[in-house]
Design a protein around this motif. Structure first.
Motif, PDB file in Angstrom:
ATOM      1  N   PRO A  44      13.503  50.315 102.175  1.00  0.00           N
ATOM      2  CA  PRO A  44      12.601  50.573 100.938  1.00  0.00           C
ATOM      3  C   PRO A  44      11.139  50.559 102.179  1.00  0.00           C
ATOM      4  O   PRO A  44      10.691  51.038 101.536  1.00  0.00           O
ATOM      5  N   HIS A  45      11.157  49.327 103.111  1.00  0.00           N
ATOM      6  CA  HIS A  45       9.993  48.878 103.807  1.00  0.00           C
ATOM      7  C   HIS A  45      10.198  49.640 104.238  1.00  0.00           C
ATOM      8  O   HIS A  45       8.431  49.926 104.504  1.00  0.00           O
ATOM      9  N   HIS A  46      10.632  50.567 105.113  1.00  0.00           N
ATOM     10  CA  HIS A  46      10.401  51.931 106.348  1.00  0.00           C
ATOM     11  C   HIS A  46       9.958  52.538 105.431  1.00  0.00           C
ATOM     12  O   HIS A  46       8.504  53.509 105.595  1.00  0.00           O
ATOM     13  N   ILE A  63       7.376  60.829  98.999  1.00  0.00           N
ATOM     14  CA  ILE A  63       6.673  60.778  99.691  1.00  0.00           C
ATOM     15  C   ILE A  63       6.269  62.247 100.716  1.00  0.00           C
ATOM     16  O   ILE A  63       7.486  63.063 100.468  1.00  0.00           O
ATOM     17  N   SER A  64       5.789  62.484 101.469  1.00  0.00           N
ATOM     18  CA  SER A  64       4.991  63.824 101.525  1.00  0.00           C
ATOM     19  C   SER A  64       4.515  63.696 102.853  1.00  0.00           C
ATOM     20  O   SER A  64       4.165  62.777 103.418  1.00  0.00           O
ATOM     21  N   TYR A  65       4.445  64.895 103.171  1.00  0.00           N
ATOM     22  CA  TYR A  65       3.236  65.597 104.286  1.00  0.00           C
ATOM     23  C   TYR A  65       2.717  66.744 104.625  1.00  0.00           C
ATOM     24  O   TYR A  65       3.575  67.772 103.035  1.00  0.00           O
ATOM     25  N   VAL A  66       1.840  66.773 104.639  1.00  0.00           N
ATOM     26  CA  VAL A  66       1.065  68.148 104.636  1.00  0.00           C
ATOM     27  C   VAL A  66       1.417  69.007 105.613  1.00  0.00           C
ATOM     28  O   VAL A  66       2.024  68.778 106.147  1.00  0.00           O
ATOM     29  N   GLY A  67       2.110  70.307 104.853  1.00  0.00           N
ATOM     30  CA  GLY A  67       2.623  71.399 105.845  1.00  0.00           C
ATOM     31  C   GLY A  67       1.669  72.410 106.422  1.00  0.00           C
ATOM     32  O   GLY A  67       0.397  72.306 106.167  1.00  0.00           O
ATOM     33  N   TYR A 106       6.201  54.425 105.946  1.00  0.00           N
ATOM     34  CA  TYR A 106       5.620  55.823 106.129  1.00  0.00           C
ATOM     35  C   TYR A 106       4.539  55.912 105.120  1.00  0.00           C
ATOM     36  O   TYR A 106       3.741  56.699 106.111  1.00  0.00           O
ATOM     37  N   ALA A 107       4.450  55.455 103.893  1.00  0.00           N
ATOM     38  CA  ALA A 107       3.455  56.559 102.708  1.00  0.00           C
ATOM     39  C   ALA A 107       1.938  55.628 103.107  1.00  0.00           C
ATOM     40  O   ALA A 107       1.270  55.248 101.743  1.00  0.00           O
ATOM     41  N   SER A 108       1.781  54.374 103.893  1.00  0.00           N
ATOM     42  CA  SER A 108       1.079  53.921 103.898  1.00  0.00           C
ATOM     43  C   SER A 108      -0.068  54.353 104.913  1.00  0.00           C
ATOM     44  O   SER A 108      -1.535  54.434 104.540  1.00  0.00           O
TER      45      SER A 108
END
Length: 649
Positions: A342-344, A505-509, A348-350
């Motif tokens: 969960p910390h990782h 959490i996500s990323y922009v495709g 990632y979401a930072s």
């Protein structure tokens, strides 16, 4: 009714026929030799009715090992009968011995007793003698069905049997197995007669066990035994046990001053001593080098976290029995960290992530804390605080297979570096009937399929274990066999669609839209504590040069050689090697013996001749034994040892 034989032929039998009836129908010799059977792959005894239409195989005296669970169970009954006769011979009535359960277990059996006076291990030879006499009597083992009232009457003197019988449905037949005067409530299955049981057994130990595993119930005495089809197998097993004692990491950890567990610090919380810290640091450095080459990024996270973090991840709910209780700080609740993932995820979401940033590989030697029952703690292999070589990879769907295969290759490399090449691969999938798993069927099916396809692609043999998945995703476990044949579950790789979903959490495709990454959890060592414990036993404390906390001992023959020895020690240390000098007042042979007991891999012995020529005599511990070399040039030897250390040879 009919059954199908291994050659495909069907055998017609009377209704409710047994495997013994099937053997008799084939021939009298087979009926005499038969010991057990399988029906549709399930072991059965010769006395139990066969299912109509079953495919059966008869097990004979030629391969008694195929029916090992049966003969172990029957030897448990022989033990139970022998203990009863042992106490009758001491003047007690037969009803003075009361019995709990007595199943077959891996490699043997046990039986729980409520006894008029405790047994000791000194009584074992006498009881084994009675057991062998029971085998010699060649008693028929007979299965009978009885009604509930008759069963309660038979065991009216035994509260444990009465409790078991009372809990059974009134209309369900109850099975007894009888051999001579001994009768027991039992589902079976069993061998047909005591004379067919192998005599390769041994009583091993006794312990206390609560009735039905409940501490509020009576404490019974449990007697353990081991049993094999042949004396050769039993002897080999007992030798492995002795070898395991010699390699016990708790004993070697103390002798080699690697770790200690101090009751003032707390149960299950190991303290790493200087030698053990070197060993641990070498392992971490090795893996960090591999991770650097594979473009992992190191992170560090705290040892506690807000309770809401673990509620969101699901670890608080799904591992409630193994979490430490939350603590309140400034009106917020915190918990000792049970998992690093969960910390990782929050790292990632930072910041925002693009499809171009992926994969993101975050690695940490992160310490976690889990509550283990006191009785389950065991040296380094079962502790309450341990450090995982954790990494979490956040990737796109099109990257998943490559990332998974790269982690698989890394884990095999890590294990192979330590000579752990006998590996069994186990795919843990979910059990659809269990409610502990989170996430959609679609995601679970995708993750399980991708793991299996990746393992198949590289041609690794594997088994599928339904119900063995983590609550958030399926996994691939690496089950390693050590040098004395014991299996250990070490590294693991898990595919997780669910934590990214739970944390949103996500990323922009490429399309400019948000997409959900997939997580891979991986830990080649598993935990440093457990891995070191297993490693100590795997090597028996005889670590290779690069891993040994104490690598080189320089042994001066006499006091006049001390200065030369110290000069060599310093040159070795300047080169980065861990060297020491034994300049004690002991004689040379005593110094050599001390270094051998400390399992120091290399000894350099120096005297007049060596000092005059800048040479050493080398005495080295190897897997094959002691290797000795005379008059070796020191500079050449230093280069050789340094090369072996740097290449981890």
């Amino acid at each position: 009714m009919h059954v199908t034989l291994p050659d495909g032929k069907q055998l017609e039998l009377p209704a409710n026929a047994t495997a013994l009836d099937a053997a008799r129908a084939i021939g009298p010799r087979l009926a005499q030799d038969a010991l057990a059977a399988t029906a549709d792959g399930e072991l059965m005894d010769l006395m139990t009715p066969l299912p109509d239409g079953a495919a059966i195989t008869l097990i004979t005296r030629k391969k008694p090992e195929d029916a090992a669970p049966l003969f172990r169970h029957s030897l448990g009954h022989a033990l139970s009968q022998a203990v009863g006769e042992f106490y009758v011979a001491k003047g007690y009535p037969a009803t003075a011995v009361k019995r709990g359960v007595g199943p077959a277990i891996e490699n043997g059996f046990y039986q729980d007793f409520d006894l008029p006076e405790p047994l000791s291990e000194e009584d074992f030879p006498a009881i084994e003698g009675v057991m062998r006499d029971i085998l010699a009597r060649n008693l028929d083992i007979v299965r009978t069905d009885v009604g509930k009232a008759a069963a309660l009457e038979q065991f009216s003197y035994d509260p444990y049997k009465v409790e078991l019988i009372t809990a059974l449905p009134d209309d369900e037949p109850i099975t007894f197995y009888t051999q001579g005067d001994y009768v027991d409530l039992c589902r079976g299955p069993h061998f047909p007669r005591t004379g067919a049981l192998p005599a390769a057994f041994k009583l091993m130990s006794t312990s206390s066990a609560y009735w039905r595993g409940d501490a509020s119930n009576a404490a019974l005495q449990r007697v353990y035994g081991v049993a094999f089809a042949t004396q050769k197998e039993l002897d080999a097993y007992l030798e492995r046990l002795e070898e395991a004692k010699r390699r016990d990491h708790r004993r070697l950890g103390k002798e080699l001053e690697l770790f200690t567990i101090d009751p003032m610090v707390g149960k299950g919380l190991p303290l790493w001593l200087p030698n053990g810290t070197i060993l641990r640091d070498e392992l971490a450095a090795f893996l960090k080098e591999q991770q650097f080459q594979r473009r992992y990024q190191g992170v560090i996270t705290p040892n506690i976290g807000n309770l809401e973090l673990y509620k969101t991840s699901g670890h608080y709910q799904n591992y409630s029995d193994s979490n430490f209780s939350p603590i309140t700080v400034d009106d917020e609740q915190y918990m000792l960290k049970p998992m690093n993932c969960p910390h990782h995820v929050r790292i990632y979401a930072s910041k925002p992530r693009s499809y171009r940033d992926l994969p993101v590989r975050l690695a940490e030697f992160g310490t976690v804390y889990r509550y283990e029952q006191s009785g389950e703690l065991n040296g380094l292999t079962r502790v309450r605080g341990f450090t995982q070589d954790d990494a979490h990879i956040f990737c796109r769907p099109d990257q998943l297979k490559k990332e998974f295969l790269d982690v698989l290759e890394l884990t095999v490399l890590v294990l192979g570096t330590f000579g752990m090449n006998d590996v069994r691969f186990r795919v843990g999938t979910r059990d659809p009937g269990n409610s502990k798993y989170v996430g959609s069927d679609e995601n679970w099916n995708a993750a399980e399929t991708q793991i299996i396809e990746a393992v198949q692609e590289v041609g690794l043999p594997f088994t599928v274990e339904p119900g063995d998945a983590a609550f958030y995703g399926p996994k691939l476990d690496f089950v390693v066999k050590d040098v004395i044949g014991r299996e250990w579950q070490l590294g693991t790789i898990q595919v997780d669609y669910n934590l990214p979903e739970r944390f949103d959490i996500s990323y922009v495709g490429e399309d400019g839209q948000d997409h959900r990454p997939i997580m891979i959890h991986r830990a080649p060592f598993g935990s440093l504590e457990r891995f070191v414990g297993i490693l100590i036993e795997h090597y028996g404390g005889d670590f290779p040069l690069w891993l040994a906390p104490r690598q080189i001992m320089v042994v001066p023959i006499a006091d006049r050689h001390n200065d030369y020895a110290r000069q060599l020690e310093q040159e070795l240390r300047d080169a980065g090697l861990r060297a020491e000098v034994d300049d004690s007042s002991n004689r040379m042979n005593a110094k050599v013996r001390s270094a051998e007991l400390s399992k120091i891999p290399v000894m350099l012995i120096v005297g007049d001749a060596e000092q005059a020529a800048r040479q050493v005599s080398v005495r080295e511990r190897t897997a094959e034994g002691t290797r000795e070399r005379k008059a070796v040039g020191f500079d050449d030897l230093k280069a050789e040892l340094l090369g072996r250390y740097e290449t981890r040879a």
